[in-house]
Design an enzyme around this catalytic site. Structure first.
Site, short mmCIF file in Angstrom:
data_model
loop_
_atom_site.label_atom_id
_atom_site.label_comp_id
_atom_site.label_asym_id
_atom_site.label_seq_id
_atom_site.Cartn_x
_atom_site.Cartn_y
_atom_site.Cartn_z
N GLU A 182 1.02 69.36 -4.64
CA GLU A 182 1.61 69.30 -5.98
C GLU A 182 0.72 70.10 -6.96
O GLU A 182 1.23 70.77 -7.86
CB GLU A 182 1.70 67.85 -6.48
N THR A 209 8.12 72.08 -13.50
CA THR A 209 7.03 71.22 -13.99
C THR A 209 5.90 72.05 -14.60
O THR A 209 5.35 71.70 -15.65
CB THR A 209 6.51 70.34 -12.85
N1 HSE Z 1 3.96 63.49 -14.34
C1 HSE Z 1 4.48 64.79 -14.06
C2 HSE Z 1 4.86 65.46 -15.36
C3 HSE Z 1 5.66 64.66 -13.15
O1 HSE Z 1 5.54 64.82 -16.17
O2 HSE Z 1 4.50 66.62 -15.56
C4 HSE Z 1 6.33 65.95 -12.80
O3 HSE Z 1 7.41 65.69 -11.96
#
Ligand code: HSE
Length: 310
Positions: free
Chosen positions: A132, A185
């Site tokens: 990720e 993201t």
């Molecule tokens: N916590 C992360 C964000 C999740 O909000 O950027 C991304 O899917």
């Protein structure tokens, strides 16, 4: 196990859930990605990618979430073999439904099964989180943790890494609405503030703590009051057309709360399965986007299990 193909279902997840940015996550029963894999003498190879958005997903194993995560598990488990994988996407990339998280978690879990489950699951989650980090620019485990463990998860700490899991209430229903807009993201993280006022910190601590209490006690009303975000969703709202109207439509049709799923654009709604129909909420949210000339996919779903062999 030889060269037998094995198949892993890796579920969609929603993350943040109001006040728990990079901390809270929840597994969703559908949709999911299917990751198939088998041992090969050496190396990591992607032989197939299909499903929504597949045309934009790299087949370069050194840059793909599935294979980055799988390679990390193989390395940490001391495996003396490689893996060939086939990736069947069920979750569109750039959806806010944990698409890259499902790929990473599915790849890590596949390698975990192929290495006879040598590593603790918390380490498998870390391997997936490192993938990720590669794809979004920042390591975060709030999607990969529920994707692997199922249920509602809390990242208590990243260093040292510790994840907790809570069973969500059985009558907690989920509606997922995915409008036809892509929000990566990595881009959605660039619009976030670098500093947070103390009053917003206090708001988030209170709401985050009460959401955990509400999940533990099965208190749906309190879940509704606890899911709120005064920092991250407001900073991202301009990336998702009609977000506020969609959330209002969900609330007017029986949702206990509606919020931006992860980094968006999916709009989530929680509802009480014992008193309301998710289809009404789903139709109302879909109508907001359709009336504004946008397509929207909807799922009337529920809280799900983690990665599993199928
Ligand atoms: N916590 C992360 C964000 C999740 O909000 O950027 C991304 O899917």
């Amino acid at each position: 196990m030889g060269d037998e193909w094995i198949k892993i279902a890796a579920p969609a997840t929603t993350s943040n859930i109001g006040a728990g940015f990079d901390t809270f996550g929840l597994a969703i029963s559908q949709p999911c990605d299917i990751i198939e894999g088998r041992k090969i003498p050496s190396g990591i190879v992607i032989s197939e990618i299909d499903g929504p958005g597949a045309e934009n997903i790299t087949r370069d194993a050194s840059a793909n979430s599935v294979t980055i995560a799988a390679a990390e598990v193989l390395k940490r488990a001391g495996a003396d073999f490689g893996i060939e994988v086939k990736i069947h996407k069920g979750i569109r990339p750039g959806s806010g439904m944990g698409s890259s998280g499902a790929s990473a978690a599915g790849g890590a879990y596949l390698a975990h099964v192929l290495t006879d489950e040598k590593l603790p699951l918390s380490e498998v989650i870390l391997c997936a989180a490192s993938a990720e980090g590669y794809t979004s620019g920042t390591m975060h485990a709030d999607n990969v943790a529920p994707c692997i463990l199922g249920g509602f998860t809390i990242i208590r700490s990243y260093e040292p890494f510790e994840v907790l899991r809570v069973d969500p209430p059985a009558n907690l229903g989920l509606v997922v609405a995915l409008p036809d807009v892509v929000v990566m993201t990595s881009e959605a993280r660039k619009v976030l503030p670098h500093e947070v006022p103390v009053k917003d910190l206090v708001f988030h601590v209170g709401h985050a703590a009460s959401l955990v209490y509400a999940m533990e006690h099965g208190d749906l009303d309190l879940i509704g009051r606890s899911v709120a975000d005064v920092v991250f969703e407001p900073a991202r709202a301009h990336l998702i057309p009609h977000l506020k109207e969609a959330e209002s439509a969900a609330m007017s049709n029986g949702a206990i709360v509606s919020f931006l799923g992860g980094s968006g654009p999916c709009v989530m709604a929680f509802y009480d399965k014992s008193t309301h129909k998710g289809e009404h909420i789903a139709d109302a949210v879909k109508k907001v986007f359709n009336d504004n000339g946008m397509d929207c996919d909807v799922w009337v779903s529920e809280c799900g299990t983690g990665c599993r062999r199928i």
